[in-house]
Scaffold this motif. Structure first.
Motif, PDB file in Angstrom:
ATOM      1  N   THR A 195      23.043  43.655 -11.281  1.00 31.53           N
ATOM      2  CA  THR A 195      24.093  42.643 -12.143  1.00 31.53           C
ATOM      3  C   THR A 195      25.665  42.736 -11.592  1.00 31.53           C
ATOM      4  O   THR A 195      26.714  42.292 -12.157  1.00 31.53           O
ATOM      5  N   GLY A 196      25.994  43.893 -10.505  1.00 28.99           N
ATOM      6  CA  GLY A 196      27.112  44.104 -10.075  1.00 28.99           C
ATOM      7  C   GLY A 196      28.189  44.844 -10.835  1.00 28.99           C
ATOM      8  O   GLY A 196      29.232  45.009 -10.611  1.00 28.99           O
ATOM      9  N   GLN A 207      21.078  40.501   5.354  1.00 28.03           N
ATOM     10  CA  GLN A 207      20.406  39.361   5.179  1.00 28.03           C
ATOM     11  C   GLN A 207      19.284  39.049   6.087  1.00 28.03           C
ATOM     12  O   GLN A 207      18.266  38.706   5.937  1.00 28.03           O
ATOM     13  N   GLN A 208      19.588  39.533   7.615  1.00 28.55           N
ATOM     14  CA  GLN A 208      18.405  39.514   8.578  1.00 28.55           C
ATOM     15  C   GLN A 208      17.204  40.393   7.959  1.00 28.55           C
ATOM     16  O   GLN A 208      15.995  40.035   8.257  1.00 28.55           O
ATOM     17  N   ILE A 233      13.963  39.964  -3.723  1.00 30.62           N
ATOM     18  CA  ILE A 233      14.808  39.515  -2.607  1.00 30.62           C
ATOM     19  C   ILE A 233      15.454  38.343  -2.578  1.00 30.62           C
ATOM     20  O   ILE A 233      16.553  38.416  -2.206  1.00 30.62           O
ATOM     21  N   ALA A 234      14.977  37.244  -3.253  1.00 30.09           N
ATOM     22  CA  ALA A 234      15.579  35.917  -3.626  1.00 30.09           C
ATOM     23  C   ALA A 234      16.864  36.447  -4.322  1.00 30.09           C
ATOM     24  O   ALA A 234      18.134  35.936  -4.238  1.00 30.09           O
ATOM     25  N   ASN A 267      20.742  35.979  -3.353  1.00 33.32           N
ATOM     26  CA  ASN A 267      21.938  35.169  -4.181  1.00 33.32           C
ATOM     27  C   ASN A 267      23.180  35.863  -4.361  1.00 33.32           C
ATOM     28  O   ASN A 267      24.089  35.284  -4.810  1.00 33.32           O
ATOM     29  N   GLN A 268      22.887  37.089  -4.306  1.00 36.49           N
ATOM     30  CA  GLN A 268      24.200  38.027  -4.585  1.00 36.49           C
ATOM     31  C   GLN A 268      25.184  37.973  -3.741  1.00 36.49           C
ATOM     32  O   GLN A 268      26.253  38.418  -3.784  1.00 36.49           O
ATOM     33  N   THR A 269      24.990  37.489  -2.364  1.00 36.01           N
ATOM     34  CA  THR A 269      26.005  37.309  -1.285  1.00 36.01           C
ATOM     35  C   THR A 269      26.963  36.428  -1.648  1.00 36.01           C
ATOM     36  O   THR A 269      28.122  36.472  -1.238  1.00 36.01           O
ATOM     37  N   GLN A 270      26.740  35.563  -2.749  1.00 32.16           N
ATOM     38  CA  GLN A 270      27.937  34.619  -3.122  1.00 32.16           C
ATOM     39  C   GLN A 270      28.779  35.353  -3.965  1.00 32.16           C
ATOM     40  O   GLN A 270      30.065  34.855  -4.266  1.00 32.16           O
TER      41      GLN A 270
END
Length: 515
Positions: A185-186, A262-263, A280-281, A285-288
């Motif tokens: 959760t960062g 991401q790759q 993984i999904a 989504n955490q890249t946002q």
């Protein structure tokens, strides 16, 4: 020394260790306590009313069936679990549950089967199978709850549930998943703030598997890719390839290498099980979000301390990678060759053969045959004597030789072995009993002393916690060895004791010169 006595010692010592550890666990593991206590009682009773041979035979059989096999099986189950081979783990757990139906083993089989179903593609059925075991009142029940959240990839919900559970302060599994939830959760600074207490608790209860996983979470979410690689090369080498790739991609993302991560995740997502696909999904989504965390001063200190700890453990655990133990294997080969010569000349238990080949007889040494203090260290009385000494040389020699180098290793080995023989001869000169001594035991005990010296130097010079902990373990081993020696008349206690002292002194002097 006979095999029967060795078996008795093994059964009694390991039984006491099992009994103490199972009773001190939280909650106590009553199944292991009852089994180990019963084996101790049966073996002790047979020793008192029957013979050593019968006690060794029955006690050893019970120990092998009800302690050794379940423990080795449990270790294999854990390996299969880390490899995500849940179906194979559940089949082995069934066999263990038959021999050890207590401590929740039958329920563990059901949990493993639920994981196998979920990994096979039917997450909903796996969740329904887990619901049978879910209860916050037991350790396994809480683990089943956590695994259900894990299957869904619901890290926010799991974090809220964990924060509501007071058991989190004592339950090692809840501690572990709490760390991961904070990372997922960062909340990386909060994760690092919690890590020292988790580390201390897992060390105190001796749960090194979960400690390695806790380190993985911290290092991956902090972007320490190189350290994550090292974990997968070492204590987490049993992790499945897909899991390793997932955590390496996580560390890449935490470093700020978003495109590369991401790759890796995209390629992994095409061919993985449904549970990992959901993880993984979530990660993609955490890249946002701002995945690259700004560490607080305290967090930076915790992370730095962890990396230093890993570096020290690499120095004081096992053999140094890339260094071949040439001298150790050479000594093993030389001892084996001399043993074959004993057999060819009339037998390894023939005293006349041993005398002709150079057994230590102090009167002969003082009469001018000084070479006996050397040759006696390569002679052995029987195959069991040789096997035990060569096993000790194999285990200890590789560690010591890789740490202090071949030349210093050989100096320590011969100073301990020859020195202990000379010490026995000196005692005989002062009016001690006549001795007839053979064996590499003094040299092997010298290697134990050298190991203690290595850990002593690491604790004294580097303040390495692992060196301090392992020094305590070595001192415990020496104490057990001394009790073992004193209980068996055929063993020369003074040879072992003098060898250990000489090894400690010699290695300390060599390490001091090296530093």
């Amino acid at each position: 020394m006979t095999i029967d006595r060795l078996v008795i010692w093994m059964v009694l010592l390991s039984g006491v260790v099992f009994l103490v550890r199972s009773l001190s666990a939280k909650p106590p593991q009553w199944g292991w306590s009852i089994v180990s206590g019963a084996i101790l009682a049966i073996t002790g009773t047979l020793l008192a009313i029957a013979s050593v041979e019968l006690a060794a035979w029955i006690g050893g059989m019970l120990w092998g069936i009800f302690l050794l096999f379940p423990v080795l099986g449990l270790r294999r189950v854990n390996d299969l679990f880390r490899e995500e081979r849940y179906q194979a783990a559940s089949r082995l757990a069934v066999a263990i549950a038959i021999l050890h139906p207590a401590d929740g083993w039958p329920d563990r089989v059901g949990v493993l089967q639920a994981l196998a179903v979920a990994k096979g593609g039917d997450i909903e059925k796996g969740r329904s199978l887990l619901q049978i075991y879910q209860t916050p009142k037991t350790v396994l029940g809480r683990s089943a709850i956590v695994l259900e959240y894990w299957m869904r990839g619901a890290w926010d919900e799991l974090l809220n549930w964990l924060r509501s559970r007071p058991e989190r302060e004592q339950d090692a599994n809840l501690m572990l998943y709490y760390l991961r939830c904070l990372g997922e959760t960062g909340q990386v600074n909060e994760m690092l703030r919690m890590f020292p207490s988790v580390d201390e608790h897992l060390r105190r209860i001796g749960d090194l598997d979960r400690l390695s996983q806790a380190r993985l979470f911290v290092l991956a979410f902090c972007g320490e890719t190189q350290q994550v690689y090292r974990l997968f090369e070492g204590e987490l080498s049993k992790y499945s390839v897909s899991n390793q790739q997932f955590w390496l991609a996580t560390s890449q993302m935490a470093m700020g290498r978003t495109r590369q991560a991401q790759q890796m995740l995209g390629a992994l997502q095409k061919d993985c099980d449904p549970v990992l696909r959901r993880a993984i999904a979530w990660r993609l989504n955490q890249t946002q979000l701002d995945f690259k965390t700004h560490f607080s001063d305290y967090s930076a200190r915790v992370l730095s301390a962890l990396k230093l700890q890993l570096s020290q453990e690499a120095r004081y655990s096992g053999r140094v990678a890339g260094k071949r133990a040439i001298a150790t294997w050479g000594l093993i080969g030389l001892n084996a060759t001399v043993f074959l010569l004993e057999l060819r000349l009339g037998g390894s238990e023939n005293l006349w053969v041993l005398y002709r080949l150079g057994a230590l007889v102090p009167e002969e040494v003082w009469a001018g045959e000084w070479w006996r203090v050397v040759t006696a260290t390569f002679l052995h009385f029987g195959i069991s004597h040789l096997a035990m000494n060569m096993f000790g040389l194999y285990i200890l020699g590789q560690f010591v030789e890789s740490r202090i180098g071949m030349q210093r290793f050989l100096v320590t080995y011969f100073a301990s072995g020859v020195g202990s023989m000379a010490f026995i001869s000196l005692l005989a000169l002062r009016g001690g009993e006549t001795q007839f001594v053979v064996g590499a035991s003094g040299a092997v005990m010298g290697l134990i002393g050298a190991v203690a010296a290595i850990f002593w130097q690491g604790w004294r010079q580097e303040k390495a916690q692992i060196a301090k902990d392992r020094l305590r373990s070595i001192l415990f081993v020496i104490a057990i060895q001394a009790a073992f020696d004193l209980s068996i008349p055929e063993i020369c206690f003074l040879c072992h004791a003098s060898g250990a002292v000489l090894g400690f002194i010699t290695a300390n002097l060599l390490l001091w010169r090296k530093s």
